[in-house]
Design an enzyme around this catalytic site. Structure first.
Site, mmCIF file in Angstrom:
data_model
loop_
_atom_site.group_PDB
_atom_site.id
_atom_site.type_symbol
_atom_site.label_atom_id
_atom_site.label_comp_id
_atom_site.label_asym_id
_atom_site.label_seq_id
_atom_site.Cartn_x
_atom_site.Cartn_y
_atom_site.Cartn_z
ATOM 1 N N GLU A 27 -8.089 2.013 -3.281
ATOM 2 C CA GLU A 27 -8.742 1.900 -1.974
ATOM 3 C C GLU A 27 -9.637 3.116 -1.736
ATOM 4 O O GLU A 27 -9.181 4.247 -1.792
ATOM 5 C CB GLU A 27 -7.684 1.862 -0.854
ATOM 6 C CG GLU A 27 -6.816 0.627 -0.885
ATOM 7 C CD GLU A 27 -5.968 0.483 0.382
ATOM 8 O OE1 GLU A 27 -6.168 1.277 1.329
ATOM 9 O OE2 GLU A 27 -5.128 -0.423 0.411
ATOM 10 N N ASP A 56 -11.777 0.207 1.817
ATOM 11 C CA ASP A 56 -10.782 0.369 2.889
ATOM 12 C C ASP A 56 -11.485 0.527 4.244
ATOM 13 O O ASP A 56 -12.631 0.968 4.307
ATOM 14 C CB ASP A 56 -9.973 1.649 2.570
ATOM 15 C CG ASP A 56 -8.642 1.688 3.305
ATOM 16 O OD1 ASP A 56 -8.358 0.734 4.044
ATOM 17 O OD2 ASP A 56 -7.906 2.677 3.115
ATOM 18 N N GLU A 62 -5.864 -5.532 7.605
ATOM 19 C CA GLU A 62 -4.752 -4.626 7.909
ATOM 20 C C GLU A 62 -4.718 -4.370 9.403
ATOM 21 O O GLU A 62 -5.647 -4.724 10.135
ATOM 22 C CB GLU A 62 -4.884 -3.321 7.124
ATOM 23 C CG GLU A 62 -6.056 -2.455 7.507
ATOM 24 C CD GLU A 62 -6.051 -1.117 6.761
ATOM 25 O OE1 GLU A 62 -4.977 -0.573 6.527
ATOM 26 O OE2 GLU A 62 -7.158 -0.644 6.432
ATOM 27 N N ASN A 122 -4.532 5.080 -2.129
ATOM 28 C CA ASN A 122 -5.723 5.616 -1.442
ATOM 29 C C ASN A 122 -6.356 6.725 -2.271
ATOM 30 O O ASN A 122 -5.659 7.602 -2.773
ATOM 31 C CB ASN A 122 -5.326 6.181 -0.086
ATOM 32 C CG ASN A 122 -4.974 5.080 0.885
ATOM 33 O OD1 ASN A 122 -5.832 4.348 1.370
ATOM 34 N ND2 ASN A 122 -3.677 4.912 1.139
ATOM 35 N N GLU A 129 0.864 -1.195 0.000
ATOM 36 C CA GLU A 129 0.000 0.000 0.000
ATOM 37 C C GLU A 129 0.895 1.237 0.000
ATOM 38 O O GLU A 129 1.874 1.301 0.754
ATOM 39 C CB GLU A 129 -0.903 0.027 1.242
ATOM 40 C CG GLU A 129 -1.751 1.305 1.261
ATOM 41 C CD GLU A 129 -2.805 1.356 2.365
ATOM 42 O OE1 GLU A 129 -2.811 0.489 3.242
ATOM 43 O OE2 GLU A 129 -3.635 2.301 2.314
HETATM 44 P P1 C2E Z 1 -5.179 3.653 5.608
HETATM 45 O O1 C2E Z 1 -5.396 3.784 4.176
HETATM 46 O O2 C2E Z 1 -6.134 2.795 6.338
HETATM 47 O O3 C2E Z 1 -3.720 3.168 5.798
HETATM 48 C C1 C2E Z 1 -3.325 2.324 6.745
HETATM 49 C C2 C2E Z 1 -2.765 3.066 7.924
HETATM 50 O O4 C2E Z 1 -2.525 2.165 8.977
HETATM 51 C C3 C2E Z 1 -1.434 3.698 7.625
HETATM 52 O O5 C2E Z 1 -1.342 4.835 8.410
HETATM 53 C C4 C2E Z 1 -0.463 2.685 8.134
HETATM 54 O O6 C2E Z 1 0.794 3.199 8.471
HETATM 55 C C5 C2E Z 1 -1.176 2.217 9.350
HETATM 56 N N1 C2E Z 1 -0.809 0.829 9.734
HETATM 57 C C6 C2E Z 1 -0.478 -0.183 8.941
HETATM 58 N N2 C2E Z 1 -0.239 -1.302 9.684
HETATM 59 C C7 C2E Z 1 -0.466 -0.956 10.965
HETATM 60 C C8 C2E Z 1 -0.394 -1.678 12.204
HETATM 61 O O7 C2E Z 1 -0.068 -2.867 12.303
HETATM 62 N N3 C2E Z 1 -0.696 -1.017 13.336
HETATM 63 C C9 C2E Z 1 -1.010 0.333 13.280
HETATM 64 N N4 C2E Z 1 -1.314 0.924 14.416
HETATM 65 N N5 C2E Z 1 -1.106 1.024 12.157
HETATM 66 C C10 C2E Z 1 -0.812 0.381 11.005
HETATM 67 P P2 C2E Z 1 -0.844 6.176 7.875
HETATM 68 O O8 C2E Z 1 0.179 5.976 6.862
HETATM 69 O O9 C2E Z 1 -0.622 7.056 9.015
HETATM 70 O O10 C2E Z 1 -2.120 6.684 7.099
HETATM 71 C C11 C2E Z 1 -3.261 7.034 7.742
HETATM 72 C C12 C2E Z 1 -4.366 7.214 6.782
HETATM 73 O O11 C2E Z 1 -4.098 8.364 5.988
HETATM 74 C C13 C2E Z 1 -4.505 6.089 5.772
HETATM 75 O O12 C2E Z 1 -5.236 5.074 6.314
HETATM 76 C C14 C2E Z 1 -5.185 6.766 4.657
HETATM 77 O O13 C2E Z 1 -6.539 6.809 4.895
HETATM 78 C C15 C2E Z 1 -4.593 8.144 4.728
HETATM 79 N N6 C2E Z 1 -3.529 8.254 3.739
HETATM 80 C C16 C2E Z 1 -2.247 7.917 3.796
HETATM 81 N N7 C2E Z 1 -1.603 8.227 2.674
HETATM 82 C C17 C2E Z 1 -2.536 8.740 1.854
HETATM 83 C C18 C2E Z 1 -2.494 9.287 0.539
HETATM 84 O O14 C2E Z 1 -1.461 9.288 -0.156
HETATM 85 N N8 C2E Z 1 -3.665 9.753 0.052
HETATM 86 C C19 C2E Z 1 -4.809 9.756 0.768
HETATM 87 N N9 C2E Z 1 -5.893 10.220 0.237
HETATM 88 N N10 C2E Z 1 -4.879 9.258 1.981
HETATM 89 C C20 C2E Z 1 -3.743 8.767 2.528
HETATM 90 MG MG MG Z 2 -5.644 2.555 2.705
HETATM 91 MG MG MG Z 3 -7.155 1.378 6.046
#
Ligand code: C2E
Ligand code: MG
Ligand code: MG
Length: 742
Positions: free
Chosen positions: A606, A636, A693, A573, A515
């Site tokens: 997603e 998602d 996830e 995403n 991802e």
């Molecule tokens: P998401 O799409 O649900 O992405 C998964 C989030 O869960 C990611 O957080 C990831 O680092 C985190 N994660 C993955 N495995 C684990 C785990 O085992 N435990 C925990 N506690 N967390 C885990 P991240 O990178 O902070 O992103 C947060 C949200 O921000 C994402 O949720 C997504 O909705 C958004 N996001 C991130 N990058 C993008 C992007 O480029 N564009 C858009 N539109 N949204 C983004």
């Molecule tokens: Mg995602």
């Molecule tokens: Mg997610």
């Protein structure tokens, strides 16, 4: 003398005799007039100037005068009777009438009685009239309309022109109607009558055809009886003795008169255009006057409102006006961040005492004026009372506060100094930072109260000149401003990076994809998480710019890997605010893969579960089209929102992404696991793909696998990695990890 006296006597006798003679002759002559026989003459009166009634209801006209002259010559006196019957033929049967006019020739009465007619009184010209200048050259074989009362004449004309079809109508108006409709070719009448009738303005489209004029006799007629015969005989003598000059004189007299008198409708017809223009002018004037009156009233009301809504001394808004203005501004600018400040001069009473009330008023006016100079249309200043001002201003961070200090506050501070007094004016301000709730449901008095609380605190503290009611909100607002303001630069400068978190198959130990998650190393704020900046960018409408950058970067990486012979799949995403009417997301992805030579299976898209619930129609359509183009669409964060199971049936997605953390975080962990196990079973039974996830521990991975979900993503396997580290991450790492855990 004697002789003279005799002479006088003879003269007197002659005079006496002459007087006696004159008297006797006069008396005789009078007796002759009295003894004249009276003839009752029936005439129609609907044909001016031949026969018509004057203002005294006396029958006059060419025909009437001629008749009088002839009768006079014949020793008759005439008494005209207006013809009551519909036609001359009917009238002929009425024995009340001695004679009737006009006859062309002898006709039979309605009951079949024969008639006799006099010699010709005069030759009357007859003309046809057509509509729209239609030209008729022959009187034979045409259909003409005539008046019913002219039935007798019509009969004579029929004998003259056997090919002519004559239809009779009650009134001239009826005749004109049938002529206009085309039911008859022309109308026929006495030319003298036409000269009168055609003066009517509404008959402008009718014209007399002078080329087809013909003459008709104008005779007196009566029943064929001995008495009738006598009358006609005597009248013939009269006709015979009537000089032509008298006839011509009578005709000239009537034809040279302007007999036609306009009635109301004629005037309307004649002055139609003038009337229309006049009415239009009148209506326009009426409308203009009304509008002028309305705008005058509006202006008055506006002035009244302005008087109520403004403070007469300073020109700032009154408290009432401020309330209204703030509500209006917030409604119209829901995306602009605002602060509301409550400002007050320390020891204003002292200023008034020392410099006088007028100087105090001047200071207040100056303050309001200076503030208004720097304010925009969507900002407001109001005077609460005395030296208390409230201001709604854009939340521009510390820079804005500094600028206001320079542009407004410093000038007020130095107000008396600049006027050669040694007094510095000190202002204390309390600031309230508006929250989203204030936009949804603006309660201005509450906001003012909060700002006032902050202002009171500042007042107690002699050092500060301003303070916040909600400093966290201020901090948050400033961070948001830093995020929003820095985005364009950050995209280009490398501050924003795309990291990858591997997705694995726990059963086989294979990497099945990754991802793409963005990371921002902000120049001022340091590393900030997408959890913070994505919602801020979503709210300000800028997330699309960031996502476009991320999607393109992913495609560039995939192209490079393809070039190295590594066919990878990456999930990207798509924010809910990316999918709007103005942008065609499916097409955007299609163009991206074409540009970078990728296959659609390399991109998974997603879309978060809550987005489907909020704006389903638009998102469902985008999902459907993305799948048509060959992209896999994933839902998602399944289980994080208020997921309706019904959605699974209706929404076109290929894969469900269960968020293990959300499903097990709160409440009884055992119940959470039961829910997860049933969800996995349900998604599998529905024939959809599934990935979990947030897998942080081996036990979680095992549980998921035992329950039928082998595809996973989570810290247990790997955290999101910068692209170089992700490229080094290999399946051996996972196998090693699995072996280690046994
Ligand atoms: P998401 O799409 O649900 O992405 C998964 C989030 O869960 C990611 O957080 C990831 O680092 C985190 N994660 C993955 N495995 C684990 C785990 O085992 N435990 C925990 N506690 N967390 C885990 P991240 O990178 O902070 O992103 C947060 C949200 O921000 C994402 O949720 C997504 O909705 C958004 N996001 C991130 N990058 C993008 C992007 O480029 N564009 C858009 N539109 N949204 C983004
Ligand atoms: Mg995602
Ligand atoms: Mg997610």
């Amino acid at each position: 003398m004697r002789t003279n006296r005799n002479h006088n006597l003879i003269l007197a006798s002659i005079v006496c005799l002459f007087v006696v003679f004159c008297f006797t002759f006069g008396a005789l002559a009078d007796q002759t007039t009295v003894n004249k026989e009276v003839l009752t003459v029936c005439v129609p009166v609907d044909r001016c100037p031949v026969f018509y009634l004057d203002d005294n209801k006396e029958v006059i006209g060419i025909g009437a005068d001629l008749m009088r002259a002839v009768a006079d010559k014949a020793g008759f006196e005439v008494e005209f009777r207006v013809m009551k019957e519909k036609t001359l033929k009917d009238a002929l049967d009425n024995e009340e009438y001695d004679i009737l006019i006009p006859f062309g020739s002898a006709i039979k009465s309605s009951s079949g009685q024969s008639s006799i007619v006099s010699d010709n009184l005069m030759q009357t010209p007859f003309t046809i009239v057509t509509v729209n200048h239609r030209n008729i050259t022959s009187l034979n074989k045409i259909k003409v309309g005539m008046l019913k009362s002219q039935g007798g004449v019509a009969e004579t004309i029929s004998q003259m022109y056997p090919g002519m079809e004559i239809n009779l109508y009650e009134k001239i108006d009826d005749c004109v109607k049938v002529l206009r409709k085309g039911e008859v070719d022309a109308l026929l009448h006495n030319s003298y009558v036409w000269s009168y009738v055609l003066q009517k303005p509404s008959y402008k489209d009718l014209s007399a055809q002078t080329s087809t004029i013909f003459s008709m006799d104008f005779r007196v007629g009566t029943r064929d009886t001995a008495e009738g015969y006598d009358i006609i005989k005597r009248l013939n003598q009269g006709i015979d003795g009537l000089p032509d000059t008298v006839r011509q004189g009578i005709v000239l007299d009537y034809t040279s008169r302007k007999l036609y008198q306009y009635n109301f409708f004629d005037y309307i017809d004649e002055y139609r255009v003038v009337l229309l223009l006049g009415s239009l002018l009148f209506i326009s004037l009426l409308i203009i006057t009304q509008q002028k009156y309305r705008s005058f009233k509006l202006q008055q009301e506006q002035k009244m409102r302005e008087l109520i809504d403004h403070d007469p001394l300073t020109g700032a808004l009154s408290i009432n006006g401020f309330r209204k203005k703030v509500v209006e501004i917030l409604r119209n600018n829901p995306d602009t961040k605002y602060i509301l400040s409550y400002n007050n001069i320390r020891d204003f009473k002292y200023i008034n005492d020392r410099f006088g009330k007028e100087a105090g008023d001047e200071l207040l006016t100056f303050w309001a004026k200076k503030s208004m100079e720097v304010m925009e249309d969507d900002e407001a200043i109001g005077r609460m009372e005395g030296d208390h001002f409230v201001v709604l201003r854009h939340a521009g961070g510390n820079t804005q506060l500094k600028k206001d200090e320079n542009d407004v506050i410093n000038h007020i501070r130095d107000f008396f100094i600049n006027r050669n007094h040694d007094n510095k004016v000190r202002i204390c301000s309390g600031i309230y930072v508006l929250t989203p709730e204030d936009y949804r449901n603006p309660d201005v008095d509450h906001m003012i109260d909060f700002a006032r609380v902050a202002e009171k605190k500042v007042k107690e503290n002699l050092k500060e000149s301003y303070g916040f009611y909600n400093p966290d909100q201020w901090e948050k607002g400033m961070r948001s401003a830093d995020i929003i303001g820095n985005l364009p630069l950050a995209i280009g400068s490398g501050e924003i990076q795309v990291w990858y978190q591997p997705q694995v198959n726990f059963e086989t130990g294979k990497i099945i994809g990754a991802e793409a998650l963005c990371r921002w190393n902000h120049s001022k704020l340091g590393w900030i998480s997408p959890g913070e900046f994505i919602p801020v960018l979503e709210e300000s409408g800028l997330v699309y710019d960031l996502d476009c950058f991320v999607w393109e970067k992913v495609c560039q990486d995939l192209q490079r890997w393809n070039g190295q012979g590594i066919h990878r799949t990456v999930s990207v995403n798509v924010s809910r605010s990316d999918i709007k009417e103005q942008v065609d997301i499916p097409n955007h992805f299609k163009e991206l893969i074409t540009t970078y030579g990728l296959t659609p299976d390399q991109i998974h898209i997603e879309i978060t579960e809550t987005a489907y619930a909020e704006d389903s129609a638009l998102i469902i359509d985008a999902s459907r089209r993305l799948r048509e183009y060959g992209f896999e669409v994933e839902m998602d964060d399944f289980g994080s929102g208020y997921s309706a199971l019904r959605m699974l049936k209706e929404i076109p997605v290929d894969r469900i992404k269960l968020d293990f953390r959300f499903l097990t975080a709160n409440g009884d962990p055992e119940k959470g696991r039961i829910i997860v196990s049933y969800m996995i079973k349900m998604v599998n039974d529905l024939g959809m793909k599934l990935i979990s996830e947030g897998v942080e521990e081996l036990s979680q991975a095992k549980f998921l696998q035992e329950n039928g979900c082998s595809e996973m993503q989570g810290y247990y396997f790997c955290k999101p990695l910068p692209v170089e580290d992700f490229e080094k991450f290999s399946e051996e790492t996972i196998t090693g990890l699995l072996k280690k855990e046994g």
